[in-house]
Design a protein around this motif. Structure first.
Motif, mmCIF file in Angstrom:
data_model
loop_
_atom_site.group_PDB
_atom_site.id
_atom_site.type_symbol
_atom_site.label_atom_id
_atom_site.label_comp_id
_atom_site.label_asym_id
_atom_site.label_seq_id
_atom_site.Cartn_x
_atom_site.Cartn_y
_atom_site.Cartn_z
ATOM 1 N N PRO A 40 -46.339 27.898 -24.817
ATOM 2 C CA PRO A 40 -47.571 28.031 -24.035
ATOM 3 C C PRO A 40 -48.354 26.715 -23.928
ATOM 4 O O PRO A 40 -48.871 26.381 -22.875
ATOM 5 N N ALA A 41 -48.430 25.985 -25.029
ATOM 6 C CA ALA A 41 -49.197 24.736 -25.028
ATOM 7 C C ALA A 41 -48.580 23.723 -24.073
ATOM 8 O O ALA A 41 -49.292 23.015 -23.340
ATOM 9 N N ALA A 42 -47.257 23.649 -24.072
ATOM 10 C CA ALA A 42 -46.576 22.706 -23.179
ATOM 11 C C ALA A 42 -46.782 23.101 -21.718
ATOM 12 O O ALA A 42 -46.942 22.233 -20.850
ATOM 13 N N ALA A 43 -46.765 24.403 -21.440
ATOM 14 C CA ALA A 43 -46.967 24.884 -20.070
ATOM 15 C C ALA A 43 -48.372 24.545 -19.583
ATOM 16 O O ALA A 43 -48.560 24.098 -18.447
ATOM 17 N N VAL A 44 -49.354 24.736 -20.440
ATOM 18 C CA VAL A 44 -50.736 24.420 -20.074
ATOM 19 C C VAL A 44 -50.905 22.915 -19.885
ATOM 20 O O VAL A 44 -51.593 22.469 -18.952
ATOM 21 N N GLN A 45 -50.272 22.141 -20.755
ATOM 22 C CA GLN A 45 -50.346 20.682 -20.616
ATOM 23 C C GLN A 45 -49.774 20.231 -19.279
ATOM 24 O O GLN A 45 -50.350 19.381 -18.596
ATOM 25 N N ARG A 46 -48.642 20.818 -18.906
ATOM 26 C CA ARG A 46 -48.032 20.454 -17.619
ATOM 27 C C ARG A 46 -48.936 20.858 -16.466
ATOM 28 O O ARG A 46 -49.077 20.108 -15.475
ATOM 29 N N LEU A 47 -49.554 22.021 -16.556
ATOM 30 C CA LEU A 47 -50.495 22.469 -15.534
ATOM 31 C C LEU A 47 -51.626 21.456 -15.383
ATOM 32 O O LEU A 47 -51.991 21.080 -14.261
ATOM 33 N N GLU A 48 -52.174 21.010 -16.472
ATOM 34 C CA GLU A 48 -53.289 20.062 -16.437
ATOM 35 C C GLU A 48 -52.862 18.733 -15.825
ATOM 36 O O GLU A 48 -53.629 18.104 -15.088
ATOM 37 N N GLU A 49 -51.641 18.307 -16.121
ATOM 38 C CA GLU A 49 -51.121 17.072 -15.534
ATOM 39 C C GLU A 49 -51.028 17.200 -14.015
ATOM 40 O O GLU A 49 -51.381 16.273 -13.276
ATOM 41 N N LEU A 50 -50.530 18.348 -13.553
ATOM 42 C CA LEU A 50 -50.390 18.570 -12.115
ATOM 43 C C LEU A 50 -51.757 18.667 -11.435
ATOM 44 O O LEU A 50 -51.939 18.190 -10.313
ATOM 45 N N ALA A 51 -52.711 19.273 -12.111
ATOM 46 C CA ALA A 51 -54.062 19.369 -11.549
ATOM 47 C C ALA A 51 -54.658 17.980 -11.345
ATOM 48 O O ALA A 51 -55.303 17.710 -10.324
ATOM 49 N N LEU A 52 -54.434 17.091 -12.298
ATOM 50 C CA LEU A 52 -54.937 15.726 -12.181
ATOM 51 C C LEU A 52 -54.275 14.968 -11.027
ATOM 52 O O LEU A 52 -54.853 14.030 -10.473
ATOM 53 N N LYS A 53 -53.061 15.385 -10.672
ATOM 54 C CA LYS A 53 -52.348 14.748 -9.565
ATOM 55 C C LYS A 53 -52.740 15.315 -8.203
ATOM 56 O O LYS A 53 -52.228 14.876 -7.178
ATOM 57 N N GLY A 54 -53.596 16.324 -8.210
ATOM 58 C CA GLY A 54 -54.079 16.880 -6.950
ATOM 59 C C GLY A 54 -53.548 18.245 -6.584
ATOM 60 O O GLY A 54 -53.878 18.774 -5.511
ATOM 61 N N PHE A 55 -52.722 18.849 -7.437
ATOM 62 C CA PHE A 55 -52.250 20.208 -7.160
ATOM 63 C C PHE A 55 -53.438 21.173 -7.228
ATOM 64 O O PHE A 55 -54.302 21.051 -8.097
ATOM 65 N N VAL A 56 -53.463 22.139 -6.307
ATOM 66 C CA VAL A 56 -54.628 23.017 -6.195
ATOM 67 C C VAL A 56 -54.308 24.494 -6.413
ATOM 68 O O VAL A 56 -55.189 25.353 -6.302
#
Length: 204
Positions: A1-17
């Motif tokens: 779960p932690a890795a999945a959330v981390q990846r989500l946060e990385e994508l959000a910073l790249k502009g994913f909405v």
């Protein structure tokens, strides 16, 4: 779960909405909403990041009804989008699933995408321009959810292989909104306003 959330946060910073959940990518027997699992963790974090989560029930919404209910309960702040009218086909099974879909109208965070009309119609059952989808699916959805929780979609690029193609799919939904009982504000919401509210303004 932690890795999945981390990846989500990385994508959000790249502009994913936004995020899409495909329940068939989970291991067999596992639920998207499993307590302590990656799906639940990502869904909750999406609410904090104001990123909507679409759910793609390819094999029919009834298979995932309880799972989606548990997701909604785990994070009422997260906007959940049911893609393709929940794949509620114009048949007996689809009618049952559609009745379930309508119960989601009580949750303010649930939005329905009016898309892939050809998939909902089914092969040969309700040919373009999908009058059956309009009367048996769209009209009840508009009454139950309101325009602010409905949004236009097409199922690009697959719609290009269907009658009317992309332009025709958009025009069909626009024609459904031509009724005098539907206000300009409601038309604007379904044709783009709801999507912009969820994903951000369209860049021209």
């Amino acid at each position: 779960p932690a890795a999945a959330v981390q990846r989500l946060e990385e994508l959000a910073l790249k502009g994913f909405v936004g995020v899409r959940f495909n329940p068939y990518l989970w291991p067999e027997g596992c639920l998207m909403s499993e307590e302590g699992g990656g799906g639940e963790a990502v869904f909750k974090r999406c609410g904090e990041l104001t990123m909507p989560v679409g759910v793609m029930c390819f094999k029919g919404m009834s298979l995932h009804f309880e799972d989606i209910c548990m997701l909604i309960e785990s994070s009422p702040e997260t906007k959940l989008i049911l893609d393709h009218i929940g794949f509620t086909g114009l048949n007996e099974a689809g009618d049952k699933a559609f009745d379930q879909l309508l119960t989601f109208s009580k949750h303010d965070n649930v939005v329905v995408k009016i898309s892939a009309l050809f998939r909902v119609a089914g092969p040969g059952n309700d040919p373009y321009p999908y009058e059956g989808v309009r009367t048996r699916r769209f009209a009840p959805l508009l009454k139950a959810f309101g325009a602010d929780r409905l949004m236009l979609g097409t199922d690009f690029p697959f719609v290009l292989e269907e009658d009317g193609e992309y332009d025709g799919a958009v025009k069909v939904i626009a024609s459904w909104l031509a009724d005098d009982a539907i206000t300009d504000k409601e038309r604007a919401a379904i044709m783009g306003g709801t999507a912009e509210r969820l994903f951000g303004p369209w860049s021209k």
